[in-house]
Structures are given as structure tokens and as C-alpha cells.
Scaffold this motif. Sequence first.
Motif, PDB file in Angstrom:
ATOM      1  N   GLU A 105       0.841  -1.188   0.000  1.00  7.14           N
ATOM      2  CA  GLU A 105       0.000   0.000   0.000  1.00  7.14           C
ATOM      3  C   GLU A 105       0.885   1.250   0.000  1.00  7.14           C
ATOM      4  O   GLU A 105       1.138   1.832  -1.041  1.00  7.14           O
ATOM      5  CB  GLU A 105      -0.942  -0.024   1.204  1.00  7.14           C
ATOM      6  CG  GLU A 105      -1.933  -1.197   1.163  1.00  7.14           C
ATOM      7  CD  GLU A 105      -2.859  -1.245   2.363  1.00  7.14           C
ATOM      8  OE1 GLU A 105      -2.833  -0.294   3.178  1.00  7.14           O
ATOM      9  OE2 GLU A 105      -3.611  -2.221   2.484  1.00  7.14           O
ATOM     10  N   GLN A 106       1.385   1.632   1.161  1.00 10.05           N
ATOM     11  CA  GLN A 106       2.280   2.786   1.237  1.00 10.05           C
ATOM     12  C   GLN A 106       3.756   2.393   1.259  1.00 10.05           C
ATOM     13  O   GLN A 106       4.619   3.268   1.333  1.00 10.05           O
ATOM     14  CB  GLN A 106       1.966   3.620   2.479  1.00 10.05           C
ATOM     15  CG  GLN A 106       0.701   4.454   2.384  1.00 10.05           C
ATOM     16  CD  GLN A 106       0.509   5.301   3.630  1.00 10.05           C
ATOM     17  OE1 GLN A 106      -0.009   4.830   4.632  1.00 10.05           O
ATOM     18  NE2 GLN A 106       0.928   6.554   3.568  1.00 10.05           N
ATOM     19  N   ALA A 107       4.034   1.117   1.212  1.00 11.81           N
ATOM     20  CA  ALA A 107       5.431   0.677   1.286  1.00 11.81           C
ATOM     21  C   ALA A 107       5.705  -0.434   0.271  1.00 11.81           C
ATOM     22  O   ALA A 107       4.864  -1.312   0.054  1.00 11.81           O
ATOM     23  CB  ALA A 107       5.761   0.182   2.691  1.00 11.81           C
ATOM     24  N   ALA A 108       6.885  -0.375  -0.322  1.00 11.35           N
ATOM     25  CA  ALA A 108       7.361  -1.436  -1.215  1.00 11.35           C
ATOM     26  C   ALA A 108       8.721  -1.890  -0.706  1.00 11.35           C
ATOM     27  O   ALA A 108       9.604  -1.062  -0.452  1.00 11.35           O
ATOM     28  CB  ALA A 108       7.474  -0.921  -2.649  1.00 11.35           C
ATOM     29  N   LEU A 109       8.887  -3.205  -0.532  1.00  4.76           N
ATOM     30  CA  LEU A 109      10.131  -3.770  -0.020  1.00  4.76           C
ATOM     31  C   LEU A 109      10.691  -4.748  -1.034  1.00  4.76           C
ATOM     32  O   LEU A 109       9.944  -5.562  -1.605  1.00  4.76           O
ATOM     33  CB  LEU A 109       9.902  -4.502   1.309  1.00  4.76           C
ATOM     34  CG  LEU A 109       9.858  -3.687   2.611  1.00  4.76           C
ATOM     35  CD1 LEU A 109       8.736  -2.661   2.577  1.00  4.76           C
ATOM     36  CD2 LEU A 109       9.690  -4.605   3.811  1.00  4.76           C
ATOM     37  N   SER A 110      11.999  -4.706  -1.263  1.00  2.51           N
ATOM     38  CA  SER A 110      12.615  -5.640  -2.204  1.00  2.51           C
ATOM     39  C   SER A 110      14.076  -5.854  -1.849  1.00  2.51           C
ATOM     40  O   SER A 110      14.764  -4.937  -1.401  1.00  2.51           O
ATOM     41  CB  SER A 110      12.504  -5.110  -3.636  1.00  2.51           C
ATOM     42  OG  SER A 110      13.176  -3.876  -3.778  1.00  2.51           O
ATOM     43  N   GLY A 111      14.520  -7.090  -2.029  1.00  4.70           N
ATOM     44  CA  GLY A 111      15.912  -7.426  -1.770  1.00  4.70           C
ATOM     45  C   GLY A 111      16.067  -8.902  -1.510  1.00  4.70           C
ATOM     46  O   GLY A 111      15.074  -9.619  -1.314  1.00  4.70           O
ATOM     47  N   PRO A 112      17.296  -9.391  -1.502  1.00  4.32           N
ATOM     48  CA  PRO A 112      17.543 -10.811  -1.238  1.00  4.32           C
ATOM     49  C   PRO A 112      17.208 -11.176   0.206  1.00  4.32           C
ATOM     50  O   PRO A 112      17.065 -10.305   1.068  1.00  4.32           O
ATOM     51  CB  PRO A 112      19.045 -10.961  -1.507  1.00  4.32           C
ATOM     52  CG  PRO A 112      19.601  -9.590  -1.232  1.00  4.32           C
ATOM     53  CD  PRO A 112      18.550  -8.626  -1.685  1.00  4.32           C
ATOM     54  N   SER A 113      17.080 -12.465   0.453  1.00  5.26           N
ATOM     55  CA  SER A 113      16.799 -12.938   1.803  1.00  5.26           C
ATOM     56  C   SER A 113      18.070 -12.825   2.642  1.00  5.26           C
ATOM     57  O   SER A 113      19.071 -13.486   2.369  1.00  5.26           O
ATOM     58  CB  SER A 113      16.320 -14.397   1.777  1.00  5.26           C
ATOM     59  OG  SER A 113      16.033 -14.847   3.082  1.00  5.26           O
ATOM     60  N   VAL A 114      18.009 -11.973   3.663  1.00  2.00           N
ATOM     61  CA  VAL A 114      19.150 -11.738   4.548  1.00  2.00           C
ATOM     62  C   VAL A 114      18.727 -12.058   5.971  1.00  2.00           C
ATOM     63  O   VAL A 114      17.699 -11.571   6.443  1.00  2.00           O
ATOM     64  CB  VAL A 114      19.643 -10.277   4.456  1.00  2.00           C
ATOM     65  CG1 VAL A 114      20.729 -10.008   5.499  1.00  2.00           C
ATOM     66  CG2 VAL A 114      20.161  -9.974   3.058  1.00  2.00           C
ATOM     67  N   LYS A 115      19.510 -12.870   6.663  1.00  2.18           N
ATOM     68  CA  LYS A 115      19.276 -13.166   8.073  1.00  2.18           C
ATOM     69  C   LYS A 115      20.284 -12.392   8.908  1.00  2.18           C
ATOM     70  O   LYS A 115      21.497 -12.473   8.680  1.00  2.18           O
ATOM     71  CB  LYS A 115      19.427 -14.676   8.333  1.00  2.18           C
ATOM     72  CG  LYS A 115      18.390 -15.547   7.620  1.00  2.18           C
ATOM     73  CD  LYS A 115      17.005 -15.325   8.182  1.00  2.18           C
ATOM     74  CE  LYS A 115      15.979 -16.249   7.547  1.00  2.18           C
ATOM     75  NZ  LYS A 115      16.171 -17.653   7.973  1.00  2.18           N
ATOM     76  N   LEU A 116      19.779 -11.636   9.882  1.00  3.03           N
ATOM     77  CA  LEU A 116      20.625 -10.812  10.727  1.00  3.03           C
ATOM     78  C   LEU A 116      20.804 -11.431  12.100  1.00  3.03           C
ATOM     79  O   LEU A 116      19.859 -11.987  12.669  1.00  3.03           O
ATOM     80  CB  LEU A 116      20.013  -9.422  10.890  1.00  3.03           C
ATOM     81  CG  LEU A 116      19.901  -8.575   9.621  1.00  3.03           C
ATOM     82  CD1 LEU A 116      19.061  -7.335   9.900  1.00  3.03           C
ATOM     83  CD2 LEU A 116      21.280  -8.178   9.115  1.00  3.03           C
TER      84      LEU A 116
END
Length: 239
Positions: A105-116
Amino acid sequence: MAEADDMAARLARLEADNARLRRLLDTTGTPDGLRHGLRDTMAMLRAVLRLSAETAESVEGYATHLEGRLDAIARVRVATDTFGDVNLHTLISDELMIHLIREGEQAALSGPSVKLRPKAAQLLALAIHELSSNAVEHGVFGRAGGEVDVAWVVEGDDPKGPGVLSLVWNETGGSGIAPPTRQGFGMQVLNDMLNYELGARVALAFEPDGLRCTVTFPLVSRVGRVVDETGAEENGEAD
């Protein structure tokens, strides 16, 4: 003067509770791994308490913002106690949801799977919390049509060395965004804590329609790792 005294009293009580918990850990048979993790969390809490008090403009502001910051740390602590690490995508989407900002909706997220790892996850959670809070109070989330795009990449996938994670928080739909006139808690997290703990470089650009924040740091094994969709290691070392 009364507000300052009240803030000092609250901080003193929290510090005393923290000290009692440290003594309890030292006198009980807590496993070394759990004790180490709890000590890292308590150190983070002490830093948040102290910086929140130092940068607050009023007792009311101190109490309001402190609760959100401690909740961000607590969510990461629960996740790492359960799973051992935290997925970066989940961390960001959870922090946005706390502010009623939904992905898609108001946010778009993209990137590889990263475990912190826990400590890095707590720091990133604090940073995302501060960016989100600022966007709600002063930025794009307070305006119709305001949006944020959060994207990250990991470069330098070399078996002989760690990759470098670059995360970009890019707001659009704002108006008249200007640099802050004072060094508040959020700026200290972005400019000081991330650099000190993660070796991160942070670049802030106050664009006409929103803030653009770029955070770059080495993805060494103590910080995190890239995993493929099946959970296999791609970068960094397993513990």
C-alpha cells in the motif's frame, strides 16, 4: 526544572532495574550463550535510555518515544530467542506495520533474503523505527499519497571475504522536507550507533518530496548472511 527532575528520576529507576537484572544473571546458572545475548540487549537498552533522555525535549516526548524504541528492541529479542536470527524483510515490514504502514500500500520492499544476527537486528530495527516515526510525524506518511520504497542488495559475493549490504530507504510524496535543526535520537542512531557497531556508512539526502537514506555495511558473519529460498548459506558463515 520539574520536568528535568522527573526525567532524571525515571532514568535512575530504569538504570537500577537494569543493574538488578545484571546481578541476577551473574548469580544464576544462566547458560553462557543466553547470558551473552541478554547482556548485549541490556547494553542496547542502557544506550537507548541514556540517549533518549539526553535528546528529549520534554518528559512527555521522552516517555512516548522511549516506549516505541524499547518495543522495537523487544520484538527482535523475542524473534532471536525463538529462531536465532531475524529476516531483514520481516524486520522492516514489522516495524512499518507498527505505524500502520502496510507493504503493498504505502510501502514497497525488495531485496535478497538476509538473516541478521541479534545485535545487528536490534540496531537495524531501531534505525527503521526512527525512520518510520519521523516519516509519520514530519514526513511522507503524514500526507495522502506518501510512500516509501525500501530496497537492499548485497554486493561482492566473494568466498574469500564478506559481501557488502546496501539498504536504501526512499520516501516520495512529501513536500518541503528539510534537514533537522537539532541532533535528535534518530540522527544519533543513524550517524553514530550504526557506524560504531556495524562499521556502517550512512548518507542522508533531504529531497523535495521526501528523505532518502542509504545505509551500507559489511555483511560479516557476526552481522548476518544471505540465504537462498531454501535457507542454504550463500554468504557469510553459519554459527
